[in-house]
Write a protein that holds these residues in place. Structure first.
Motif, PDB file in Angstrom:
ATOM      1  N   TYR A 199       0.886  -1.165   0.000  1.00  0.00           N
ATOM      2  CA  TYR A 199       0.000   0.000   0.000  1.00  0.00           C
ATOM      3  C   TYR A 199       0.924   1.215   0.000  1.00  0.00           C
ATOM      4  O   TYR A 199       1.628   1.460   0.969  1.00  0.00           O
ATOM      5  CB  TYR A 199      -0.895   0.013   1.234  1.00  0.00           C
ATOM      6  CG  TYR A 199      -1.936  -1.083   1.267  1.00  0.00           C
ATOM      7  CD1 TYR A 199      -3.267  -0.822   0.952  1.00  0.00           C
ATOM      8  CD2 TYR A 199      -1.589  -2.391   1.631  1.00  0.00           C
ATOM      9  CE1 TYR A 199      -4.226  -1.825   0.987  1.00  0.00           C
ATOM     10  CE2 TYR A 199      -2.542  -3.398   1.663  1.00  0.00           C
ATOM     11  CZ  TYR A 199      -3.856  -3.108   1.347  1.00  0.00           C
ATOM     12  OH  TYR A 199      -4.799  -4.108   1.381  1.00  0.00           O
ATOM     13  N   LEU A 200       0.926   1.964  -1.097  1.00  0.00           N
ATOM     14  CA  LEU A 200       1.869   3.070  -1.262  1.00  0.00           C
ATOM     15  C   LEU A 200       1.178   4.402  -1.022  1.00  0.00           C
ATOM     16  O   LEU A 200       0.301   4.811  -1.788  1.00  0.00           O
ATOM     17  CB  LEU A 200       2.463   3.045  -2.679  1.00  0.00           C
ATOM     18  CG  LEU A 200       3.430   4.182  -3.020  1.00  0.00           C
ATOM     19  CD1 LEU A 200       4.682   4.116  -2.138  1.00  0.00           C
ATOM     20  CD2 LEU A 200       3.798   4.147  -4.500  1.00  0.00           C
ATOM     21  N   PHE A 201       1.571   5.087   0.042  1.00  0.00           N
ATOM     22  CA  PHE A 201       1.081   6.425   0.355  1.00  0.00           C
ATOM     23  C   PHE A 201       1.960   7.417  -0.401  1.00  0.00           C
ATOM     24  O   PHE A 201       3.181   7.441  -0.230  1.00  0.00           O
ATOM     25  CB  PHE A 201       1.174   6.660   1.861  1.00  0.00           C
ATOM     26  CG  PHE A 201       0.743   8.030   2.320  1.00  0.00           C
ATOM     27  CD1 PHE A 201      -0.516   8.234   2.864  1.00  0.00           C
ATOM     28  CD2 PHE A 201       1.606   9.118   2.224  1.00  0.00           C
ATOM     29  CE1 PHE A 201      -0.913   9.497   3.308  1.00  0.00           C
ATOM     30  CE2 PHE A 201       1.233  10.370   2.660  1.00  0.00           C
ATOM     31  CZ  PHE A 201      -0.038  10.564   3.195  1.00  0.00           C
ATOM     32  N   THR A 202       1.352   8.237  -1.251  1.00  0.00           N
ATOM     33  CA  THR A 202       2.109   9.174  -2.070  1.00  0.00           C
ATOM     34  C   THR A 202       1.899  10.608  -1.607  1.00  0.00           C
ATOM     35  O   THR A 202       0.915  10.926  -0.949  1.00  0.00           O
ATOM     36  CB  THR A 202       1.698   9.068  -3.547  1.00  0.00           C
ATOM     37  OG1 THR A 202       0.328   9.468  -3.706  1.00  0.00           O
ATOM     38  CG2 THR A 202       1.865   7.645  -4.055  1.00  0.00           C
ATOM     39  N   SER A 203       2.843  11.464  -1.981  1.00  0.00           N
ATOM     40  CA  SER A 203       2.747  12.901  -1.695  1.00  0.00           C
ATOM     41  C   SER A 203       2.954  13.661  -2.994  1.00  0.00           C
ATOM     42  O   SER A 203       3.782  13.275  -3.824  1.00  0.00           O
ATOM     43  CB  SER A 203       3.813  13.320  -0.672  1.00  0.00           C
ATOM     44  OG  SER A 203       3.618  12.650   0.562  1.00  0.00           O
ATOM     45  N   GLY A 204       2.205  14.736  -3.172  1.00  0.00           N
ATOM     46  CA  GLY A 204       2.290  15.473  -4.421  1.00  0.00           C
ATOM     47  C   GLY A 204       1.558  14.738  -5.534  1.00  0.00           C
ATOM     48  O   GLY A 204       0.814  13.782  -5.305  1.00  0.00           O
ATOM     49  N   GLN A 205       1.776  15.179  -6.756  1.00  0.00           N
ATOM     50  CA  GLN A 205       1.096  14.605  -7.911  1.00  0.00           C
ATOM     51  C   GLN A 205       1.847  13.377  -8.424  1.00  0.00           C
ATOM     52  O   GLN A 205       3.063  13.414  -8.610  1.00  0.00           O
ATOM     53  CB  GLN A 205       1.024  15.641  -9.041  1.00  0.00           C
ATOM     54  CG  GLN A 205       0.260  16.907  -8.677  1.00  0.00           C
ATOM     55  CD  GLN A 205      -1.239  16.673  -8.629  1.00  0.00           C
ATOM     56  OE1 GLN A 205      -1.858  16.308  -9.618  1.00  0.00           O
ATOM     57  NE2 GLN A 205      -1.837  16.895  -7.473  1.00  0.00           N
ATOM     58  N   ILE A 206       1.127  12.276  -8.620  1.00  0.00           N
ATOM     59  CA  ILE A 206       1.743  11.122  -9.260  1.00  0.00           C
ATOM     60  C   ILE A 206       1.607  11.256 -10.778  1.00  0.00           C
ATOM     61  O   ILE A 206       0.717  11.933 -11.281  1.00  0.00           O
ATOM     62  CB  ILE A 206       1.137   9.791  -8.770  1.00  0.00           C
ATOM     63  CG1 ILE A 206      -0.365   9.720  -9.071  1.00  0.00           C
ATOM     64  CG2 ILE A 206       1.414   9.586  -7.295  1.00  0.00           C
ATOM     65  CD1 ILE A 206      -0.966   8.340  -8.799  1.00  0.00           C
ATOM     66  N   LYS A 207       2.534  10.580 -11.502  1.00  0.00           N
ATOM     67  CA  LYS A 207       2.563  10.640 -12.958  1.00  0.00           C
ATOM     68  C   LYS A 207       2.679   9.234 -13.521  1.00  0.00           C
ATOM     69  O   LYS A 207       3.143   8.314 -12.848  1.00  0.00           O
ATOM     70  CB  LYS A 207       3.752  11.485 -13.437  1.00  0.00           C
ATOM     71  CG  LYS A 207       3.800  12.892 -12.872  1.00  0.00           C
ATOM     72  CD  LYS A 207       5.092  13.591 -13.261  1.00  0.00           C
ATOM     73  CE  LYS A 207       5.189  14.968 -12.632  1.00  0.00           C
ATOM     74  NZ  LYS A 207       6.490  15.627 -12.948  1.00  0.00           N
TER      75      LYS A 207
END
Length: 298
Positions: A199-207
């Motif tokens: 489960y990957l928690f991301t920050s900012g915009q993913i591309k």
């Protein structure tokens, strides 16, 4: 109708009783075994609170999101206390000297310097394993030698593979990245860790360029509530995830508004999570937010 699943990960605010005990332990008034027994008991109580939603352990034995994981490693020192981002919390800067091997078993009880007692995780089969992402460790650490970023990230990911290897392979992992993902991020991770566990928690915009192989998906990618972000998450994970619970605000979310916004995405299944770990809130407020997540998934 969209099937909604709740998710929380990272440090949970410690109950006042446990805060008092930790303070007594720090002053040498109780021993580490007594503290460990109380942490285990409170962790079991948290498992009941979070019943029905995906969650990491509350990490009551963690001072910050880097300890005690980095304390397991050979050749790592904990530097000075430093403010963590723009929050009112602090962390010890990990200082790496070029070794990336496990020096202490994460499973056993240990007393270690500048940290609460091990084991790292309490072994609940209900819980995900939490770790700061490799990019986050790079951003918040000090590298003592000339190791370049690429080599550091590869070594940390290898270390995580060794760490998670101590646990059942059916146990999933919550990786928290607090910085934007790099190009080809999934290629780095999948070399050493099964993406289907993460489960990957991301920050900012993913591309799109963060995820190089479409047929090798993460378990979930948790993003901001943005249609384009959710589309990318849906493409590169088995279950898209969105951050709809505010970990920096004591205001309680409206459950019906959450459900309505989810239905507008027209998905079969989605994970609803928080925009940060909940340790920035009072314990009682954090517990109510967990209960909201439980109810919207019912």
């Amino acid at each position: 109708m969209t099937k909604i699943e709740g998710l929380i990960g990272g440090i949970f605010p410690k109950p006042e009783e446990l805060r008092v005990l930790i303070g007594r332990w720090e002053r040498g008034l109780i021993n580490s075994t007594e503290l460990e027994n109380n942490i285990v008991r409170k962790t079991e109580e948290f498992d009941l609170l979070a019943e029905g939603i995906k969650h990491t352990e509350p990490l009551y034995n963690w001072y910050d999101i880097f300890r005690p994981i980095v304390s397991l490693m050979k050749g790592v020192n904990l530097g000075p206390l430093t403010r963590f981002e723009e929050t009112n919390t602090f962390y010890r800067i990990p200082e790496f000297d070029g070794q990336y091997e496990i020096g202490i078993s994460p499973l056993s009880f240990h007393e270690i310097r500048d940290s609460l007692p091990l084991p790292v995780y309490k072994g609940s089969k209900k819980s995900l394993l939490f770790a700061p992402g490799p990019l986050t460790l790079l951003r918040f650490s000090k590298i003592q030698n000339s190791t370049n970023d690429e080599v550091f990230l590869e070594n940390i990911t290898k270390f995580y593979s060794s760490l998670f290897g101590f646990y059942d392979r059916s146990t999933d992992i919550f990786l928290m990245e607090r910085v934007p993902l790099t190009e080809g991020y999934s290629s780095l991770i999948r070399r050493f860790i099964d993406l289907r566990r993460i489960y990957l928690f991301t920050s900012g915009q993913i591309k799109e360029t963060n995820f190089s192989i479409e047929n090798e998906k993460f378990k979930s990618i948790i993003t901001d509530m943005d249609r384009k972000q959710v589309e990318i998450s849906s493409k590169y994970s088995h279950i898209p995830g969105v951050k709809l619970i505010d970990a920096h605000n004591t205001r309680l979310e409206n459950e019906e508004k959450i459900k309505k916004s989810i239905e507008e995405l027209n998905l079969d299944r989605i994970i609803v999570g928080t925009n940060d770990y909940l340790d920035f809130l009072p314990n009682k407020i954090a517990e109510k937010k967990v209960q909201i997540l439980r109810r919207i998934g019912e």
